[in-house]
Write a protein that holds these residues in place. Structure first.
Motif, PDB file in Angstrom:
ATOM      1  N   ILE A 135       0.837  -1.201   0.000  1.00 53.29           N
ATOM      2  CA  ILE A 135       0.000   0.000   0.000  1.00 53.29           C
ATOM      3  C   ILE A 135       0.870   1.248   0.000  1.00 53.29           C
ATOM      4  N   ALA A 136       1.896   1.285   0.839  1.00 55.33           N
ATOM      5  CA  ALA A 136       2.804   2.437   0.882  1.00 55.33           C
ATOM      6  C   ALA A 136       3.517   2.619  -0.453  1.00 55.33           C
ATOM      7  N   SER A 137       3.899   1.524  -1.069  1.00 55.12           N
ATOM      8  CA  SER A 137       4.570   1.588  -2.365  1.00 55.12           C
ATOM      9  C   SER A 137       3.651   2.166  -3.434  1.00 55.12           C
ATOM     10  N   GLU A 138       2.400   1.742  -3.426  1.00 59.96           N
ATOM     11  CA  GLU A 138       1.440   2.244  -4.418  1.00 59.96           C
ATOM     12  C   GLU A 138       1.122   3.712  -4.179  1.00 59.96           C
ATOM     13  N   LYS A 139       1.026   4.114  -2.916  1.00 64.40           N
ATOM     14  CA  LYS A 139       0.801   5.531  -2.615  1.00 64.40           C
ATOM     15  C   LYS A 139       1.952   6.382  -3.144  1.00 64.40           C
ATOM     16  N   ALA A 140       3.176   5.923  -2.937  1.00 62.93           N
ATOM     17  CA  ALA A 140       4.344   6.669  -3.403  1.00 62.93           C
ATOM     18  C   ALA A 140       4.380   6.745  -4.928  1.00 62.93           C
ATOM     19  N   SER A 141       4.076   5.650  -5.583  1.00 61.99           N
ATOM     20  CA  SER A 141       4.050   5.642  -7.051  1.00 61.99           C
ATOM     21  C   SER A 141       2.986   6.590  -7.585  1.00 61.99           C
ATOM     22  N   SER A 142       1.827   6.541  -6.981  1.00 63.85           N
ATOM     23  CA  SER A 142       0.730   7.399  -7.410  1.00 63.85           C
ATOM     24  C   SER A 142       1.055   8.872  -7.181  1.00 63.85           C
ATOM     25  N   LEU A 143       1.699   9.164  -6.060  1.00 62.34           N
ATOM     26  CA  LEU A 143       2.113  10.536  -5.782  1.00 62.34           C
ATOM     27  C   LEU A 143       3.135  11.011  -6.809  1.00 62.34           C
ATOM     28  N   GLY A 144       4.033  10.145  -7.198  1.00 59.87           N
ATOM     29  CA  GLY A 144       5.021  10.492  -8.224  1.00 59.87           C
ATOM     30  C   GLY A 144       4.379  10.768  -9.571  1.00 59.87           C
ATOM     31  N   ARG A 145       3.424   9.931  -9.958  1.00 58.08           N
ATOM     32  CA  ARG A 145       2.720  10.157 -11.229  1.00 58.08           C
ATOM     33  C   ARG A 145       1.925  11.458 -11.204  1.00 58.08           C
ATOM     34  N   ALA A 146       1.289  11.746 -10.077  1.00 61.07           N
ATOM     35  CA  ALA A 146       0.528  12.993  -9.960  1.00 61.07           C
ATOM     36  C   ALA A 146       1.465  14.194 -10.007  1.00 61.07           C
ATOM     37  N   GLY A 147       2.635  14.077  -9.390  1.00 65.90           N
ATOM     38  CA  GLY A 147       3.623  15.148  -9.446  1.00 65.90           C
ATOM     39  C   GLY A 147       4.140  15.374 -10.859  1.00 65.90           C
ATOM     40  N   ALA A 185       2.434  14.856 -13.561  1.00 69.66           N
ATOM     41  CA  ALA A 185       1.350  15.519 -14.287  1.00 69.66           C
ATOM     42  C   ALA A 185       1.326  17.018 -13.975  1.00 69.66           C
ATOM     43  N   VAL A 186       1.588  17.368 -12.717  1.00 65.82           N
ATOM     44  CA  VAL A 186       1.649  18.791 -12.341  1.00 65.82           C
ATOM     45  C   VAL A 186       2.817  19.469 -13.051  1.00 65.82           C
ATOM     46  N   ALA A 187       3.971  18.845 -13.032  1.00 63.17           N
ATOM     47  CA  ALA A 187       5.146  19.426 -13.685  1.00 63.17           C
ATOM     48  C   ALA A 187       4.898  19.638 -15.172  1.00 63.17           C
ATOM     49  N   LYS A 188       4.287  18.658 -15.812  1.00 58.06           N
ATOM     50  CA  LYS A 188       4.003  18.771 -17.241  1.00 58.06           C
ATOM     51  C   LYS A 188       3.008  19.892 -17.521  1.00 58.06           C
ATOM     52  N   LYS A 233      -7.349  25.205 -16.842  1.00 52.99           N
ATOM     53  CA  LYS A 233      -8.246  24.172 -16.297  1.00 52.99           C
ATOM     54  C   LYS A 233      -7.517  22.849 -16.138  1.00 52.99           C
ATOM     55  N   GLN A 234      -6.739  22.474 -17.138  1.00 59.43           N
ATOM     56  CA  GLN A 234      -5.980  21.226 -17.052  1.00 59.43           C
ATOM     57  C   GLN A 234      -4.956  21.288 -15.921  1.00 59.43           C
ATOM     58  N   ALA A 235      -4.305  22.441 -15.774  1.00 63.72           N
ATOM     59  CA  ALA A 235      -3.327  22.604 -14.694  1.00 63.72           C
ATOM     60  C   ALA A 235      -4.016  22.521 -13.338  1.00 63.72           C
ATOM     61  N   ALA A 236      -5.167  23.167 -13.201  1.00 62.01           N
ATOM     62  CA  ALA A 236      -5.904  23.124 -11.939  1.00 62.01           C
ATOM     63  C   ALA A 236      -6.348  21.694 -11.619  1.00 62.01           C
ATOM     64  N   ASP A 237      -6.778  20.955 -12.620  1.00 61.29           N
ATOM     65  CA  ASP A 237      -7.169  19.553 -12.401  1.00 61.29           C
ATOM     66  C   ASP A 237      -5.979  18.715 -11.933  1.00 61.29           C
ATOM     67  N   ALA A 294      -5.640  16.963  -8.198  1.00 70.51           N
ATOM     68  CA  ALA A 294      -5.390  15.525  -8.031  1.00 70.51           C
ATOM     69  C   ALA A 294      -4.116  15.287  -7.217  1.00 70.51           C
ATOM     70  N   TYR A 295      -3.100  16.107  -7.452  1.00 72.58           N
ATOM     71  CA  TYR A 295      -1.844  15.984  -6.713  1.00 72.58           C
ATOM     72  C   TYR A 295      -2.050  16.297  -5.229  1.00 72.58           C
ATOM     73  N   PHE A 296      -2.787  17.354  -4.946  1.00 74.54           N
ATOM     74  CA  PHE A 296      -3.049  17.715  -3.546  1.00 74.54           C
ATOM     75  C   PHE A 296      -3.837  16.617  -2.837  1.00 74.54           C
ATOM     76  N   ILE A 297      -4.807  16.042  -3.518  1.00 73.02           N
ATOM     77  CA  ILE A 297      -5.578  14.944  -2.922  1.00 73.02           C
ATOM     78  C   ILE A 297      -4.661  13.760  -2.614  1.00 73.02           C
ATOM     79  N   GLN A 298      -3.786  13.415  -3.551  1.00 73.54           N
ATOM     80  CA  GLN A 298      -2.874  12.293  -3.339  1.00 73.54           C
ATOM     81  C   GLN A 298      -1.907  12.578  -2.195  1.00 73.54           C
ATOM     82  N   ARG A 299      -1.437  13.824  -2.106  1.00 73.70           N
ATOM     83  CA  ARG A 299      -0.560  14.202  -0.986  1.00 73.70           C
ATOM     84  C   ARG A 299      -1.285  14.003   0.343  1.00 73.70           C
TER      85      ARG A 299
END
Length: 104
Positions: free
Chosen positions: A26-38, A40-43, A63-67, A71-76
């Motif tokens: 679970i911790a591994s998946e949370k970290a991976s998901s946080l990385g993917r969301a990050g 997306a924010v950077a892009k 709008k895309q940046a806000a989305d 999502a990144y804030f929720i994952q954090r």
């Protein structure tokens, strides 16, 4: 005559090791998901900064940046990170994006 299994194979120890393995996954998946969301924010921040065109298309990028930021804030928060000030600084999230998330 009855035999007893070694203590390392007891039901309690087995249950604890299975729970530990599940917690690790679970911790591994949370970290991976946080990385993917990050990522997306950077892009989305890079696209927003690089864009120099019409206002209608810029609104779509906002709008895309806000989305992506939402999502990144929720994952954090799911990972236990409640304060987002450091992420806002790290990714250079502009005020116009934060306002779309409800920031004042």
């Amino acid at each position: 005559m009855s035999l007893r299994a070694p203590a390392r194979f007891s039901a309690a120890t087995l249950a604890e090791s299975m729970q530990s393995a599940l917690d690790y996954e679970i911790a591994s998946e949370k970290a991976s998901s946080l990385g993917r969301a990050g990522d997306a924010v950077a892009k989305s921040m890079a696209l927003l900064r690089a864009y120099d065109g019409e206002a209608a298309e810029r609104r779509l990028l906002l709008k895309q940046a806000a989305d992506a930021v939402w999502a990144y804030f929720i994952q954090r928060e799911l990972c236990g990170l409640r304060r987002h000030d450091d992420a806002i600084r790290e990714y250079g999230i502009p005020r116009e994006v934060l306002v779309r998330l409800g920031a004042k």
